[in-house]
Design a protein around this motif. Structure first.
Motif, mmCIF file in Angstrom:
data_model
loop_
_atom_site.group_PDB
_atom_site.id
_atom_site.type_symbol
_atom_site.label_atom_id
_atom_site.label_comp_id
_atom_site.label_asym_id
_atom_site.label_seq_id
_atom_site.Cartn_x
_atom_site.Cartn_y
_atom_site.Cartn_z
ATOM 1 N N ALA A 189 5.299 10.677 33.317
ATOM 2 C CA ALA A 189 5.740 11.051 34.662
ATOM 3 C C ALA A 189 4.824 10.346 35.659
ATOM 4 O O ALA A 189 3.761 9.830 35.283
ATOM 5 C CB ALA A 189 5.670 12.564 34.852
ATOM 6 N N LEU A 231 6.517 18.583 37.272
ATOM 7 C CA LEU A 231 6.601 17.336 36.503
ATOM 8 C C LEU A 231 6.489 17.613 35.007
ATOM 9 O O LEU A 231 7.235 17.048 34.209
ATOM 10 C CB LEU A 231 5.493 16.370 36.928
ATOM 11 C CG LEU A 231 5.724 15.612 38.223
ATOM 12 C CD1 LEU A 231 4.447 14.924 38.666
ATOM 13 C CD2 LEU A 231 6.852 14.611 38.069
ATOM 14 N N LYS A 263 12.041 8.615 34.255
ATOM 15 C CA LYS A 263 10.756 9.302 34.417
ATOM 16 C C LYS A 263 10.799 10.253 35.602
ATOM 17 O O LYS A 263 11.215 9.874 36.702
ATOM 18 C CB LYS A 263 9.629 8.298 34.605
ATOM 19 C CG LYS A 263 9.375 7.541 33.331
ATOM 20 C CD LYS A 263 8.105 6.777 33.350
ATOM 21 C CE LYS A 263 7.973 6.091 31.982
ATOM 22 N NZ LYS A 263 6.893 5.176 31.925
ATOM 23 N N PRO A 264 10.335 11.478 35.391
ATOM 24 C CA PRO A 264 10.180 12.396 36.514
ATOM 25 C C PRO A 264 9.117 11.843 37.466
ATOM 26 O O PRO A 264 8.122 11.271 37.020
ATOM 27 C CB PRO A 264 9.716 13.696 35.872
ATOM 28 C CG PRO A 264 10.064 13.578 34.429
ATOM 29 C CD PRO A 264 10.015 12.113 34.117
ATOM 30 N N THR A 271 9.363 16.940 31.925
ATOM 31 C CA THR A 271 9.167 16.057 30.776
ATOM 32 C C THR A 271 9.280 16.793 29.449
ATOM 33 O O THR A 271 9.250 16.166 28.398
ATOM 34 C CB THR A 271 7.787 15.367 30.819
ATOM 35 O OG1 THR A 271 6.770 16.357 30.808
ATOM 36 C CG2 THR A 271 7.662 14.484 32.035
#
Length: 182
Positions: free
Chosen positions: A72, A167, A102-103, A171
């Motif tokens: 992330a 985040l 991706k965050p 994930t």
């Protein structure tokens, strides 16, 4: 889980390095502080489009490996002239696949708008690159300076912790729950 904390300002005398270090400290052992001022990325100089993944330059390959290693990201960005800095746009443009899925969180800072216009300008770029925005935090940095040093305080610490927790949740793989037996 590695969270890349990207300091996007390369300007001498910036406060972004202090804000980035604070965020990395909040992230703990999983925080990877990435300073664009230290990455050695010239103005985009790859002969092929980033979506091909064919990187001719050593600095691009190093940048790709660094970002690929992050689960992330948090972009720490100032507001320059109602937007984010060119150094960040350039760094984003070097890569493509490494960003996808991706965050991402944004910690924007500035004066009057507390970085809000920078965050607003950055979000469409992040979405176009396939990142998943999970939150934005704004910092009116002049309210948090003491003798030229950034002093966040409890409220900003709580905001940072909340962004990092979001985040981490983003994930975490979702485990399917089997249907109830009837």
């Amino acid at each position: 889980m590695t969270v890349g904390i990207v300091i996007s300002s390369t300007r001498p005398g910036r406060v972004g390095d202090q804000i980035g270090a604070w965020m990395a400290g909040r992230a703990g052992a999983g925080g990877d502080l990435i300073d664009l001022a230290e990455q050695g990325l010239p103005l985009l100089d790859e002969p092929e489009h980033a979506s091909t993944g064919n990187y001719a330059r050593a600095h691009t390959r190093r940048w790709s490996e660094r970002i690929a290693g992050c689960a992330a990201l948090v972009f720490v960005t100032p507001e320059y002239n109602s937007s984010f800095p060119a150094s960040l746009k350039n760094a984003l443009d070097f890569l493509y696949h490494e960003w996808r899925g991706k965050p991402v969180g944004v910690v924007a800072y500035g004066g009057v708008s507390s970085g809000g216009r920078a965050a607003q300008s950055l979000l469409p770029v992040l979405v176009h690159l396939g990142m998943i925005p999970v939150g934005t935090r704004l910092v009116r940095f002049r309210d948090h300076l003491a003798d030229g040093r950034f002093v966040p305080g409890d409220a900003l610490d709580s905001d940072a912790d909340d962004l990092l927790a979001t985040l981490r949740r983003a994930t975490t793989p979702v485990v399917p729950v089997p249907p109830l037996a009837s």
